[in-house]
Design a protein around this motif. Structure first.
Motif, PDB file in Angstrom:
ATOM      1  N   ASN A   1     -28.969  -1.721  30.512  1.00 43.34           N
ATOM      2  CA  ASN A   1     -30.324  -2.274  30.428  1.00 43.34           C
ATOM      3  C   ASN A   1     -30.592  -3.220  31.591  1.00 43.34           C
ATOM      4  O   ASN A   1     -31.653  -3.173  32.226  1.00 43.34           O
ATOM      5  CB  ASN A   1     -30.515  -3.013  29.103  1.00 43.34           C
ATOM      6  CG  ASN A   1     -30.833  -2.079  27.946  1.00 43.34           C
ATOM      7  OD1 ASN A   1     -31.461  -1.039  28.134  1.00 43.34           O
ATOM      8  ND2 ASN A   1     -30.418  -2.451  26.745  1.00 43.34           N
ATOM      9  N   ALA A   2     -29.615  -4.084  31.887  1.00 43.81           N
ATOM     10  CA  ALA A   2     -29.782  -5.052  32.975  1.00 43.81           C
ATOM     11  C   ALA A   2     -29.926  -4.348  34.321  1.00 43.81           C
ATOM     12  O   ALA A   2     -30.619  -4.837  35.221  1.00 43.81           O
ATOM     13  CB  ALA A   2     -28.592  -6.010  33.002  1.00 43.81           C
TER      14      ALA A   2
ATOM     15  N   ARG B   1     -20.033  -4.700  36.225  1.00 44.70           N
ATOM     16  CA  ARG B   1     -21.165  -5.247  36.991  1.00 44.70           C
ATOM     17  C   ARG B   1     -20.945  -5.073  38.488  1.00 44.70           C
ATOM     18  O   ARG B   1     -21.868  -4.695  39.230  1.00 44.70           O
ATOM     19  CB  ARG B   1     -21.365  -6.724  36.662  1.00 44.70           C
ATOM     20  CG  ARG B   1     -22.505  -7.372  37.451  1.00 44.70           C
ATOM     21  CD  ARG B   1     -22.757  -8.792  37.005  1.00 44.70           C
ATOM     22  NE  ARG B   1     -23.263  -8.827  35.637  1.00 44.70           N
ATOM     23  CZ  ARG B   1     -23.598  -9.952  34.987  1.00 44.70           C
ATOM     24  NH1 ARG B   1     -23.476 -11.127  35.611  1.00 44.70           N
ATOM     25  NH2 ARG B   1     -24.055  -9.904  33.770  1.00 44.70           N
TER      26      ARG B   1
ATOM     27  N   ASP C   1     -25.969  -3.322  27.171  1.00 43.94           N
ATOM     28  CA  ASP C   1     -26.574  -4.484  27.837  1.00 43.94           C
ATOM     29  C   ASP C   1     -26.492  -4.351  29.354  1.00 43.94           C
ATOM     30  O   ASP C   1     -27.458  -4.657  30.073  1.00 43.94           O
ATOM     31  CB  ASP C   1     -25.873  -5.776  27.393  1.00 43.94           C
ATOM     32  CG  ASP C   1     -26.197  -6.165  25.959  1.00 43.94           C
ATOM     33  OD1 ASP C   1     -27.163  -5.613  25.391  1.00 43.94           O
ATOM     34  OD2 ASP C   1     -25.472  -7.023  25.405  1.00 43.94           O
TER      35      ASP C   1
END
Length: 418
Positions: A220-221, A175, A217
């Motif tokens: 996608n985020a 992230r 995920d």
């Protein structure tokens, strides 16, 4: 919140990274000047005919960031790679105990962090722990929470590289890397892509910490689940790529192809565990080797689930030592030992052309400014190695010294392609 604002935690680190930026400023300025003189943009072919699959200049991938200068897989290393001209940055992804995806080359933290010197973690050392068919001793990320991982200092893994930042920089999460790349893309005025690898995916699945869903995920985020997204997803295990495709991942995917070593007497790639075949093939009883992936049949199979291949350099440019009348390898450079520095490059294979016929792009690993890794043919000049591969039409190179890669690409584009 911009995670890159947390990058320079101490003034010492700030000074070091600023020094490195200044050191590479000449290279970056040189790259800009080179493109200005030729009228060729860094992200366009300028009307010149290039041999890449899409006819565009080859991509420069910051391998683990600018790992030749700073501890690998840190935000600082990725930042420096982008500053030096990398089009793409590459994080290898492994999992923590609590399921966070972090950037490390190996589940074993012993070589890339200071964990061995941390008495509070002494009892977590594992001995003869099996990882993809070999036994390892050390400390493994899946035994640590993310909060604990964040207390570890990273270290340069090559003793010939700068050591002054050992212990000062922290492990990055996926992230944080995505946030940094987005921020820097806006700042630099150009799109920088991310090239995540699912590292040891079968191993992580066996630990109850599968990587694939979490990577999907995260993409996608980030709004990056499309073929046009600035993302390449790579793995040595075909099953990992196929699983992500079946679960709806639409990004470009890359099948990695490895080998163990080079037999300098024959010039052939050798294969030994764990660099003989994808580990999911081992588990399923598939006895094929990585070599089978680069045959016409292997490339056709890859084309059913991936968009490109990421291959070790000798698959494209073999290297061979000189053998004397007694059948012994010759110490060509007279340094008392025989290694790649005594090897000569051999005629290139047809792999790039064969992959392009299948519609697969070809990215090549790993380029380093390290004399012991350069064939005698290159006379100690890393740019000569890049130029040979660029002239063969490769679509991208993984480099731990993106500034050198950028200068070599500028020189190649001045040639007008070949």
């Amino acid at each position: 919140m911009c995670h890159c604002m947390r990058m320079f935690a101490t003034s010492a680190v700030l000074i070091c990274v600023l020094d490195l930026t200044l050191i590479t400023a000449f290279s970056t300025d040189g790259l800009t000047s080179a493109f200005a003189m030729t009228g060729v943009a860094a992200n366009g072919g300028g009307g010149k005919v290039l041999l890449t699959l899409d006819g565009k200049p080859p991509l420069l991938v910051g391998h683990r960031g600018a790992a030749g200068y700073l501890p690998e897989h840190t935000l600082e290393a990725y930042q420096l790679a982008m500053t030096q001209g990398a089009d793409v940055v590459e994080p290898d992804l492994i999992s923590t105990k609590d399921g966070a995806l972090i950037a490390r080359h190996d589940p074993n933290l012993i070589t890339s962090t200071d964990v061995a010197s941390r008495p509070e973690f002494a009892d977590r050392k594992r001995v003869d722990w099996p990882v993809d068919g070999e036994k390892q001793t050390g400390w493994f990320a899946h035994d640590f929470t993310l909060a604990e991982i964040k207390t570890l200092g990273t270290v340069i893994t090559d003793p010939e590289r700068p050591q002054q930042n050992n212990g000062k920089l922290r492990i990055a999460t996926l992230r944080e890397i995505i946030d940094l790349v987005k921020t820097q893309s806006a700042k630099l005025g150009r799109t920088v892509a991310v090239y995540p690898e699912t590292k040891n995916p079968s191993y992580h699945r066996d630990q109850g910490l599968p990587l694939e869903d979490k990577l999907i995920d995260a993409l996608n985020a980030a709004g990056w689940n499309s073929r046009s997204a600035p993302v390449f997803v790579q793995s040595f295990e075909p099953g990992s790529l196929k699983e992500m495709r079946s679960k709806g991942l639409k990004t470009r995917m890359v099948q990695l192809v490895d080998g163990d070593d080079i037999d300098l007497k024959t010039g052939k790639i050798t294969y030994a565990i764990p660099f003989d075949r994808p580990y999911d093939w081992c588990k399923s009883g598939d006895t094929r080797l990585f070599a089978d992936m680069v045959t016409q049949a292997g490339l056709a199979e890859i084309r059913t689930y991936a968009d490109g291949i990421g291959v070790w350099k000798p698959y494209i440019v073999p290297m061979k030592g000189q053998v004397d009348a007694a059948g012994q390898l010759v110490d060509v450079n007279g340094d008392g030992k025989v290694d790649l520095r005594d090897a000569a490059t051999q005629p290139p294979t047809s792999l790039v052309a064969e992959a392009h016929k299948q519609g697969l792009f070809v990215h090549v690993f790993t380029f380093r400014n390290v004399q012991r890794r350069l064939a005698f043919t290159y006379r100690g000049d890393p740019q000569a190695e890049y130029l040979q591969f660029f002239r063969l039409g490769v679509d991208g190179v993984f480099s731990e010294f993106p500034d050198t890669a950028a200068m070599a690409r500028a020189a190649y584009l001045r040639e007008g392609g070949r």
